[in-house]
Design a protein around this motif. Structure first.
Motif, short mmCIF file in Angstrom:
data_model
loop_
_atom_site.label_atom_id
_atom_site.label_comp_id
_atom_site.label_asym_id
_atom_site.label_seq_id
_atom_site.Cartn_x
_atom_site.Cartn_y
_atom_site.Cartn_z
N GLU A 134 1.45 1.19 1.07
CA GLU A 134 1.48 1.17 2.52
C GLU A 134 2.30 0.27 3.07
OE1 GLU A 134 -2.02 1.05 6.14
OE2 GLU A 134 -2.51 1.16 4.07
N PHE A 135 2.28 -0.97 2.53
CA PHE A 135 2.96 -2.04 2.90
C PHE A 135 4.51 -1.85 2.85
CE2 PHE A 135 5.56 -5.94 1.41
CZ PHE A 135 5.33 -6.66 2.75
N GLU A 136 4.89 -1.06 1.73
CA GLU A 136 6.50 -0.76 1.38
C GLU A 136 6.70 0.35 2.15
OE1 GLU A 136 5.79 -2.53 -3.18
OE2 GLU A 136 5.57 -0.48 -2.53
N VAL A 145 11.36 8.62 -6.69
CA VAL A 145 11.86 7.50 -6.04
C VAL A 145 11.00 6.48 -5.81
CG1 VAL A 145 13.35 6.72 -4.03
CG2 VAL A 145 13.88 9.16 -5.23
N CYS A 146 11.07 5.22 -6.54
CA CYS A 146 9.94 4.21 -6.14
C CYS A 146 10.55 2.97 -5.34
CB CYS A 146 9.53 3.49 -7.26
SG CYS A 146 10.72 3.25 -8.77
N VAL A 147 10.22 2.46 -4.28
CA VAL A 147 10.65 1.79 -3.31
C VAL A 147 9.41 0.52 -3.29
CG1 VAL A 147 11.71 0.99 -1.10
CG2 VAL A 147 11.99 3.50 -2.10
N PRO A 167 14.48 -1.77 -5.87
CA PRO A 167 13.30 -2.66 -5.72
C PRO A 167 13.48 -3.71 -4.60
CG PRO A 167 14.98 -2.91 -7.68
CD PRO A 167 15.44 -1.61 -6.65
N THR A 168 12.17 -4.30 -4.01
CA THR A 168 12.19 -4.90 -2.87
C THR A 168 11.84 -6.39 -3.41
OG1 THR A 168 9.92 -4.30 -2.61
CG2 THR A 168 11.54 -2.94 -1.57
N THR A 169 11.34 -6.68 -4.54
CA THR A 169 11.17 -7.82 -5.01
C THR A 169 12.02 -7.98 -6.27
OG1 THR A 169 9.51 -7.50 -6.70
CG2 THR A 169 8.71 -7.35 -4.58
#
Length: 371
Positions: free
Chosen positions: A42-44, A89-91, A115-117
């Protein structure tokens, strides 16, 4: 004389700030996917919507849980099969990528990772899941994302505190790769350059969280760290953190960031050449006749002070009561390649120091019992 076997994993990498939607749309077309499952917490979600602006996902999945509990993985797998998904697709961060890997492990569906980290999971063929307080990991090429799309703009969503923890998690990939079971001169070179980029980039992020150049340098270092780790395998540091995370449910990045200097202090005296090179990579080479191991430990300590890094496991819910079980589990998992022979006594000492945040020194494992 050099004598080793090195394997480089095949993967497409697209790097460009602000270009995630463009790159993802092109990749979906390139692989010929028609039914995409987007995995993002949910945050992403807002970042995932930005990245997927050019495609029409068939399914959104937001049940993402740290350490990938088996039951969560099974629900995501069932949904992918039910909706006839042909691309994942992973975000997001490591937990999101880990869930995509768990789905791919059972179904063979390919992954495109955004990736977001700085977790680095996107560049490895290593999977991990947790069941009954035990985290199990394995290696399977089915879980290696076919493409990684790096967009440093997404890392702006990380507050400085989380940027530091995530970045030091990446640095742990580098340092563990120096002596992991399949360490060789190639992955050691990647690990040392990754260490340099992470140290420089994280210092820039801490000084100015909006510095996109620093964010890009950190992301570049995180990728090198993950490539080194994928080749070298899990060393003592990761075995300890898998126990702390899987058995005691400690937060992933913060645990890695906290434990890292204690493992370096434990092993560095037995590998002075690597310690010397690491100190230089971290920007504080040994001066004069300074002991190489102590130079590396002090270089990392200095970086951590600059960054305001996590320093004590007690801050994340670990207690002294958990140390005996943790030691027992670590000793069962520690690789034979570790430079210093682990014992009940010295691993207890390492975890006790990490519990309370005692400043690490290169005498942590003294006397050194090198293999």
């Amino acid at each position: 004389m050099k004598n080793f076997e090195h394997i480089t994993l095949g993967q497409r990498v697209l790097f460009g700030s602000g270009k995630s939607a463009e790159h993802l749309s092109a990749e979906v077309s390139r692989v010929g996917a028609s039914r995409t499952m987007v995995i993002a917490s949910e945050f992403e979600r807002s970042m995932a919507e930005t990245a997927t602006a050019g495609i029409s996902p068939a399914l959104w999945w937001d049940e993402v849980v740290m350490h990938v509990p088996v039951e969560v993985a099974e629900r995501a797998r069932a949904a992918a099969v039910e909706h006839d998904i042909d691309l994942l697709v992973c975000v997001g961060g490591g937990s999101t990528t880990g869930l995509a890997k768990a789905v791919a492990l059972a179904t063979g569906i390919p992954i495109v990772a955004v990736p977001t980290t700085y977790a680095g999971s996107e560049a490895t063929n290593v999977w991990g899941m947790t069941e009954e307080r035990t985290k199990t990991t394995g290696v399977d090429d089915k879980v290696l994302p076919v493409t990684v799309i790096y967009d440093a703009e997404f890392t702006r969503s990380l507050p400085v505190e989380l940027s530091v923890s995530s970045g030091l998690n990446a640095l742990a990939h580098c340092i563990d790769s120096l002596w992991a079971p399949k360490a060789d001169p190639i992955n050691q070179a990647l690990a040392l350059e990754g260490s340099r980029a992470l140290a420089a980039g994280l210092a820039g992020v801490a000084a100015d969280p909006n510095d996109i150049d620093a964010r890009e340098e950190t992301l570049h270092g995180a990728y090198l760290a993950a490539v080194a780790f994928a080749s070298a395998g899990s060393g003592l540091h990761h075995k300890i953190c898998h126990v702390l995370g899987g058995t005691f449910n400690l937060p992933h990045a913060q645990t890695h960031a906290t434990v890292l200097p204690y493992v370096l202090a434990f092993n560095a005296p037995a590998v002075p050449d690597l310690a010397h090179r690491l100190a230089a990579a971290l920007g504080r080479p040994a001066a004069g006749n300074q002991d190489a191991a102590q130079a590396a430990v002090e270089a990392l300590n200095t970086l951590r002070r600059t960054l305001g890094a996590p320093s004590a496991l007690i801050d994340y819910g670990f207690t002294a009561d958990g140390i005996p079980e943790a030691v027992e589990r670590v000793l069962r998992a520690v690789p034979a390649s570790n430079p210093v022979t682990p014992t009940e006594e010295n691993i207890t000492g390492l975890l006790t120091a990490a519990l309370h945040g005692v400043t690490p020194t290169a005498a942590l494992a003294a006397p050194v019992e090198a293999r």
